[in-house]
Design a protein around this motif. Structure first.
Motif, PDB file in Angstrom:
ATOM      1  N   SER A  36       9.696  -0.922  15.399  1.00 41.32           N
ATOM      2  CA  SER A  36       8.628  -0.241  15.708  1.00 41.32           C
ATOM      3  C   SER A  36       8.003   0.785  14.157  1.00 41.32           C
ATOM      4  CB  SER A  36       8.069   0.972  17.011  1.00 41.32           C
ATOM      5  OG  SER A  36       8.884   1.614  17.061  1.00 41.32           O
ATOM      6  N   CYS A  37       7.202   0.229  14.259  1.00 34.38           N
ATOM      7  CA  CYS A  37       7.207   1.640  12.433  1.00 34.38           C
ATOM      8  C   CYS A  37       5.503   1.925  12.276  1.00 34.38           C
ATOM      9  CB  CYS A  37       7.630   0.791  11.603  1.00 34.38           C
ATOM     10  SG  CYS A  37       7.613  -1.304  11.021  1.00 34.38           S
ATOM     11  N   VAL A  38       5.504   2.586  11.910  1.00 31.23           N
ATOM     12  CA  VAL A  38       3.977   3.087  10.924  1.00 31.23           C
ATOM     13  C   VAL A  38       3.607   2.387   9.465  1.00 31.23           C
ATOM     14  CG1 VAL A  38       1.963   4.571  10.417  1.00 31.23           C
ATOM     15  CG2 VAL A  38       3.477   4.770  13.247  1.00 31.23           C
ATOM     16  N   ILE A  39       2.489   1.870   8.721  1.00 35.09           N
ATOM     17  CA  ILE A  39       2.981   1.542   7.497  1.00 35.09           C
ATOM     18  C   ILE A  39       1.600   1.602   6.936  1.00 35.09           C
ATOM     19  CG2 ILE A  39       3.315  -0.299   5.746  1.00 35.09           C
ATOM     20  CD1 ILE A  39       5.006  -1.754   7.322  1.00 35.09           C
ATOM     21  N   TYR A  40       0.660   2.892   6.140  1.00 35.18           N
ATOM     22  CA  TYR A  40      -0.136   2.977   5.758  1.00 35.18           C
ATOM     23  C   TYR A  40      -0.010   2.041   4.156  1.00 35.18           C
ATOM     24  CZ  TYR A  40      -0.018   7.587   8.175  1.00 35.18           C
ATOM     25  OH  TYR A  40      -0.615   8.391   9.145  1.00 35.18           O
ATOM     26  N   LEU A  41      -1.497   1.915   4.164  1.00 40.00           N
ATOM     27  CA  LEU A  41      -1.367   1.237   3.059  1.00 40.00           C
ATOM     28  C   LEU A  41      -3.092   1.669   2.438  1.00 40.00           C
ATOM     29  CD1 LEU A  41      -1.116  -2.362   5.316  1.00 40.00           C
ATOM     30  CD2 LEU A  41      -0.626  -1.853   3.294  1.00 40.00           C
ATOM     31  N   GLN A  42      -2.504   2.041   0.823  1.00 35.88           N
ATOM     32  CA  GLN A  42      -2.703   2.791   0.355  1.00 35.88           C
ATOM     33  C   GLN A  42      -3.787   2.058  -1.244  1.00 35.88           C
ATOM     34  OE1 GLN A  42      -1.003   5.749  -0.175  1.00 35.88           O
ATOM     35  NE2 GLN A  42      -1.952   6.921   1.501  1.00 35.88           N
ATOM     36  N   GLY A  43      -4.963   2.395  -2.034  1.00 33.39           N
ATOM     37  CA  GLY A  43      -5.045   1.291  -2.890  1.00 33.39           C
ATOM     38  C   GLY A  43      -6.939   1.044  -3.097  1.00 33.39           C
ATOM     39  N   ASP A  44      -7.168   0.818  -3.969  1.00 29.54           N
ATOM     40  CA  ASP A  44      -9.075   1.143  -4.463  1.00 29.54           C
ATOM     41  C   ASP A  44      -9.305  -0.413  -3.428  1.00 29.54           C
ATOM     42  OD1 ASP A  44      -8.942   3.507  -5.741  1.00 29.54           O
ATOM     43  OD2 ASP A  44      -8.311   2.039  -7.787  1.00 29.54           O
ATOM     44  N   LEU A  45     -10.264  -0.115  -3.125  1.00 32.46           N
ATOM     45  CA  LEU A  45     -11.067  -1.819  -2.762  1.00 32.46           C
ATOM     46  C   LEU A  45     -10.582  -3.107  -3.645  1.00 32.46           C
ATOM     47  CD1 LEU A  45     -14.763  -0.717  -2.312  1.00 32.46           C
ATOM     48  CD2 LEU A  45     -13.721  -1.083  -0.308  1.00 32.46           C
ATOM     49  N   GLY A  46     -10.566  -3.253  -2.857  1.00 25.60           N
ATOM     50  CA  GLY A  46      -9.782  -4.355  -3.660  1.00 25.60           C
ATOM     51  C   GLY A  46      -8.754  -5.159  -3.849  1.00 25.60           C
TER      52      GLY A  46
END
Length: 160
Positions: A36-46
């Motif tokens: 199990s894991c938690v992955i954050y995804l960051q970045g501008d729109l698109g």
């Protein structure tokens, strides 16, 4: 390329020329995900957060369509022993809404959580094992994976 960070954290950066390379990288990460894991995804729109999530979910073995959770906040997938939850918190008006939807129930030992726009859920989300930042470059995208836990570190170590 792997760069060691303070406190034994590590980071890997990938230059991705197109959408297909993003999907392939996400599939490779999914193929080495054994816990199990938690992955954050960051970045501008698109930037490619949803594209990455689709590649990951397909890489875990999902055969159907992968829907964007832009309006539903979360899309669930059951794949083998895993419950995978793809969150898109962009439209979240108040982080307290996460309490009403039972956010703590999504972070069990049989769950993998992909969370777009995690800053919108500050204080209510489980800590990330891996943070993925996606930035535009003149030649495509640069994707940086930063391990923030032993679980995140183990993913980076076996990702080739």
């Amino acid at each position: 390329m792997t760069t060691l960070k303070p406190n034994l954290l590590s980071q890997r950066d990938f230059d991705l020329p197109d959408e297909e390379s993003m999907v392939q990288l996400a599939g490779r990460l999914a193929s080495v995900c054994q816990h199990s894991c938690v992955i954050y995804l960051q970045g501008d729109l698109g930037a490619g957060k949803t594209t990455f999530s689709r590649g990951f979910i397909k890489g875990m073995g999902h055969k159907g369509k992968v829907k964007s959770p832009t309006y539903t906040l979360v899309e669930p997938y059951e794949i083998g022993p895993w419950r995978i939850f793809h969150f898109d918190l962009y439209r979240l008006a108040d982080a307290e809404e996460l309490e009403f939807m039972g956010i703590r129930d999504y972070f069990e030992e049989d769950c993998i959580c992909l969370i777009e726009w995690p800053d919108k859920g500050h204080g209510l989300l489980a800590a990330a094992d891996l943070t993925i930042s996606i930035d535009y470059t003149p030649l495509g995208r640069r994707l940086s994976m930063l391990a923030l836990s032993a679980r995140g570190q183990s993913l980076l170590e076996v990702l080739t």
